[in-house]
Scaffold this motif. Structure first.
Motif, short mmCIF file in Angstrom:
data_model
loop_
_atom_site.label_atom_id
_atom_site.label_comp_id
_atom_site.label_asym_id
_atom_site.label_seq_id
_atom_site.Cartn_x
_atom_site.Cartn_y
_atom_site.Cartn_z
N ALA A 55 0.83 -1.21 0.00
CA ALA A 55 0.00 0.00 0.00
C ALA A 55 0.86 1.26 0.00
N GLN A 56 1.95 1.26 0.77
CA GLN A 56 2.84 2.43 0.78
C GLN A 56 3.47 2.64 -0.60
N ALA A 57 3.90 1.56 -1.24
CA ALA A 57 4.48 1.69 -2.58
C ALA A 57 3.43 2.18 -3.58
N TYR A 58 2.22 1.66 -3.47
CA TYR A 58 1.14 2.07 -4.37
C TYR A 58 0.80 3.55 -4.17
N LEU A 59 0.68 3.98 -2.92
CA LEU A 59 0.34 5.37 -2.65
C LEU A 59 1.46 6.30 -3.12
N GLY A 60 2.70 5.89 -2.95
CA GLY A 60 3.81 6.72 -3.37
C GLY A 60 3.85 6.94 -4.87
N SER A 61 3.29 6.00 -5.64
CA SER A 61 3.31 6.12 -7.09
C SER A 61 2.05 6.75 -7.66
N HIS A 62 0.91 6.55 -6.99
CA HIS A 62 -0.37 6.95 -7.58
C HIS A 62 -1.05 8.13 -6.91
N CYS A 63 -0.85 8.31 -5.62
CA CYS A 63 -1.71 9.24 -4.88
C CYS A 63 -0.98 10.43 -4.29
N LEU A 64 0.33 10.52 -4.44
CA LEU A 64 1.06 11.58 -3.77
C LEU A 64 1.64 12.61 -4.72
N ASP A 65 1.14 12.65 -5.96
CA ASP A 65 1.68 13.61 -6.92
C ASP A 65 1.43 15.06 -6.49
N ASP A 66 0.29 15.31 -5.85
CA ASP A 66 -0.06 16.67 -5.43
C ASP A 66 0.08 16.88 -3.94
N ALA A 67 0.70 15.95 -3.25
CA ALA A 67 0.81 16.06 -1.79
C ALA A 67 1.83 17.15 -1.41
N ARG A 68 1.55 17.83 -0.32
CA ARG A 68 2.46 18.87 0.16
C ARG A 68 3.63 18.28 0.94
N VAL A 69 3.44 17.10 1.50
CA VAL A 69 4.50 16.44 2.25
C VAL A 69 4.60 15.00 1.77
N VAL A 70 5.81 14.58 1.40
CA VAL A 70 6.06 13.23 0.92
C VAL A 70 7.31 12.70 1.61
N ARG A 71 7.26 11.44 2.05
CA ARG A 71 8.43 10.82 2.65
C ARG A 71 9.18 10.02 1.58
N LEU A 72 10.48 10.28 1.44
CA LEU A 72 11.32 9.59 0.47
C LEU A 72 12.28 8.65 1.18
N SER A 73 12.54 7.51 0.56
CA SER A 73 13.51 6.56 1.09
C SER A 73 14.16 5.85 -0.08
N LYS A 74 15.34 5.27 0.14
CA LYS A 74 16.07 4.58 -0.92
C LYS A 74 16.74 3.35 -0.34
N ARG A 75 16.49 2.21 -0.96
CA ARG A 75 17.16 0.97 -0.59
C ARG A 75 18.41 0.79 -1.42
N HIS A 76 19.33 -0.03 -0.92
CA HIS A 76 20.60 -0.20 -1.61
C HIS A 76 20.45 -0.87 -2.96
N ASP A 77 19.38 -1.66 -3.16
CA ASP A 77 19.21 -2.36 -4.43
C ASP A 77 18.26 -1.64 -5.38
N CYS A 78 17.89 -0.38 -5.06
CA CYS A 78 17.02 0.41 -5.92
C CYS A 78 17.78 1.61 -6.45
N PRO A 79 17.74 1.85 -7.76
CA PRO A 79 18.49 2.98 -8.30
C PRO A 79 17.88 4.33 -7.97
#
Length: 493
Positions: free
Chosen positions: A70-94
Motif C-alpha cells: 500500500a505504501q508503494a502504491y500510494l507513493g506512485s499513484h496518490c502523492l503527486d499533489d501532496a504537500r508532504v512526501v516521505r522519500l527513502s532509498k534501498r541499496h538495491d534500488c536505483p
C-alpha cells in the motif's frame, strides 16, 4: 418571564437526563446495557455509512506485505499533489521511493469509488514496550487506515485490494536494480549455497539502438510483448509460461546486444549459464529451479559448451572405428569434455529446456546463441524448445543507417550513404566491424565525413579481395534451408 421559563425547562431536562443515566447504570442488568449499546451503534452507522480497514505495519513479529504494498502504491499513484512526501532509498534500488508520511491523509479513486488513506501512529508508553525488542526499533503502533462507503465493501475487498497488490509488484520490479547472474562451480556436498552469483546488470543496449533489420526488430519486440501479456492464455492451453529464442550467425552480428535489449525491454534479470561449470544433470535442474520469474536464461555459444551435436552424425562416425576424429573424441586425455567429471549430456539439456522441471518457474525466456547451428542436434531446436529461430547476418543497409545514426549522428541524406549501402550488397561486414571503424574515427577527433570515407575504403578493399577469391556458401543460405528467420537479409523479406 419567558426567559425564566426557558431556564427552568433546561434545568428540568438536565435533571431528567441525570436521573435516567443513574437508573440506567444502577438498575438495568448488563445484558440490557449491551443491547442498548448495539442499538446506538446501529443508529450511528445510519448517519455515518463509512467503514474503515486497518492495515498494520506488522503482523505479529513479521512485516505485513499489504502495508508495504500500500505504501508503494500510494507513493506512485496518490502523492503527486501532496504537500508532504516521505522519500527513502534501498541499496538495491536505483531511485528513491515515496510513501505516505505519518499523520497525513491522501485520496484515491478506483472505478468511480472514492477512497481515503490515512497514515496513523499510536505512540506507545515506555512501560508498554517489550524488553526483548531492540532499542533501535520503534515500539510505536503504525498502520494505514482505508476509509470508504459501506456499499463499496465487496468491490474494495475483491477488486481494489488485489489491484493495489498487483500495482505494487509492478512498481517494485521497475524500481529494483536488475541483476546479471552466473552459475558457481559447485562441487559435491556444497548444495546448501545459492548456485548463482549476482552482479548489477546495466547493459545500455535497447531496441532503439539495435543494428538489425527494422522489420525483424519490430517482429521480435511485438512477440516479446505478446508473450508477457498472455499468462492466462498459456494456462488455458496447458503450456508452461516460457519461450525459447535461438540466435545464430557470424561473430559480431549483435547476438549479445539483442539479448541485453530483450532484458531491458522486459525489465528481466539475466542468468548467464555456463554449462561447463555444471557437473551433472541434477545440478542443471537445481540451477533451473533456483532462477526467479521474470528472467532470461542465456547459454551463449551453446555448441562450444558441451557435445550437443546431431546424434545421427555421431552414429555414422562410430561406424568407422579407425577414424582419427572418433579416437580424438573418445580420448579424455586431450582435455575435452570427457576429461573432467561433468556428466551433463544432451538429454539433460533437453529436459532443462522443455522437461517437467522447466515449468517450475513462470514468465521466463530461454535464449541459446551460436555461430554454428549445423553442429547442434535438431531435437534441441524443435518448436516448443526454441520457438523463434533468428539469423543475425552481416550488416544490411538498414542496419548501417542505424549504426551511422548512433555513432555519427547522420541520416540517409548524407552524400556518402548511397555508396556505402551499395557496397554492402557486394561485401560482408558485421555490425561490430563497422562500429569499430566509427569508434576509431571518433577517438581520433575526425568528423562523420572522414568516418564514412574510411568505412567505404574498407568495403572497397574487401570487394577487391572477394573478387580475387571464389565465393563461399554463406550462412544465410544455411538458415533459409532450415526454415530459420533471417535477420539482415533484404531478400528474405
Amino acid at each position: 418571564m419567558a426567559l425564566e421559563w426557558e431556564w427552568n425547562s433546561i434545568w428540568q431536562l438536565f435533571a431528567t437526563l441525570v436521573f435516567l443515566r443513574t437508573a440506567y447504570r444502577d438498575f438495568l442488568p448488563p445484558e440490557l446495557h449491551h443491547f442498548v449499546g448495539f442499538l446506538l451503534r446501529g443508529l450511528m452507522t445510519r448517519f455515518n455509512a463509512d467503514i474503515k480497514i486497518i492495515v498494520d505495519e506488522y503482523d505479529g513479529s513479521c512485516s505485513n506485505e499489504l502495508y508495504s504494498a500500500a505504501q508503494a502504491y500510494l507513493g506512485s499513484h496518490c502523492l503527486d499533489d501532496a504537500r508532504v512526501v516521505r522519500l527513502s532509498k534501498r541499496h538495491d534500488c536505483p531511485l528513491p521511493t515515496a510513501s505516505l508520511p505519518s499523520y497525513h491523509t491522501t485520496h484515491d479513486s478506483f472505478q468511480g469509488i472514492p477512497l481515503q488513506w490515512s497514515s496513523v501512529v499510536e505512540r506507545a508508553s515506555a512501560s508498554s514496550s517489550s524488553p526483548f525488542r531492540s532499542s533501535s526499533l520503534s515500539s510505536d503502533h503504525r498502520y494505514l487506515e482505508l476509509s470508504f462507503h459501506s456499499r463499496h465493501r465487496e468491490a474494495v475487498r475483491s477488486q481494489y485490494i488485489p489491484h493495489v497488490l498487483a500495482e505494487a509488484e509492478r512498481i517494485r520490479l521497475r524500481a529494483r536494480e536488475r541483476r546479471l547472474y552466473t552459475n558457481r562451480s559447485v562441487v559435491f556436498g556444497d548444495d546448501h549455497r545459492n548456485p548463482w552469483s549476482p552482479a548489477p546488470f546495466s547493459h545500455p543496449s535497447t531496441f532503439d539502438t539495435l543494428a538489425i533489420d527494422p522489420v525483424l526488430r519490430d517482429e521480435i519486440r511485438d512477440d516479446l510483448l505478446r508473450f508477457v501479456s498472455r499468462r492466462n492464455y498459456y494456462s488455458r492451453v496447458g503450456r508452461a509460461w516460457k519461450r525459447g529464442y535461438f540466435l545464430y550467425g557470424p561473430p559480431g552480428t549483435g547476438k549479445t546486444s539483442l539479448v541485453a535489449a530483450i532484458a531491458n525491454l522486459l525489465e528481466f534479470d539475466v542468468y548467464d549459464l555456463e554449462l561447463t561449470a555444471v557437473h551433472s544433470n541434477t545440478a542443471l535442474r537445481r540451477l533451473l529451479v533456483s532462477t526467479n520469474p521474470k528472467s532470461v536464461v542465456v547459454i551463449e555459444d551453446v555448441d562450444c559448451s558441451l557435445d550437443l551435436s546431431d546424434r545421427k552424425k555421431k552414429k555414422k562416425k562410430k561406424s568407422k572405428p579407425d577414424s582419427e576424429t572418433d579416437e580424438r573424441e573418445m580420448d579424455p586425455s586431450e582435455g575435452g569434455v570427457g576429461s573432467w567429471t561433468s556428466s551433463v549430456n544432451l538429454s539433460g539439456v533437453l529436459n532443462f529446456v522443455d522437461g517437467l522441471w522447466s515449468s517450475c518457474v513462470g514468465e521466463r525466456l530461454m535464449i541459446f546463441t551460436t555461430n554454428h547451428p549445423e553442429r547442434l542436434d535438431p531435437a534441441l531446436l524443435r518448436p516448443g524448445r526454441m520457438d523463434r529461430k533468428i539469423h543475425l547476418s552481416y550488416c544490411c543497409p538498414a542496419a548501417f543507417r542505424m549504426l551511422a545514426s548512433n555513432y555519427l549522428e547522420i541520416g540517409e541524406e548524407h552524400e556518402l550513404m548511397a555508396e556505402a549501402e551499395a557496397l554492402l550488397g557486394e561485401v560482408d561486414m558485421t555490425p561490430a566491424e563497422i562500429a569499430e571503424v566509427f569508434m576509431r574515427c571518433d577517438g581520433e577527433g575526425k568528423g562523420a565525413d572522414a568516418a564514412m570515407e574510411k568505412v567505404i575504403g574498407e568495403m572497397r578493399q574487401r570487394r577487391k579481395a572477394a573478387a580475387a577469391s571464389p565465393p563461399e556458401r554463406g550462412p544465410a543460405a544455411l538458415g533459409m534451408e532450415n526454415g530459420f528467420l533471417i535477420g539482415c537479409d533484404d531478400d528474405a523479406h
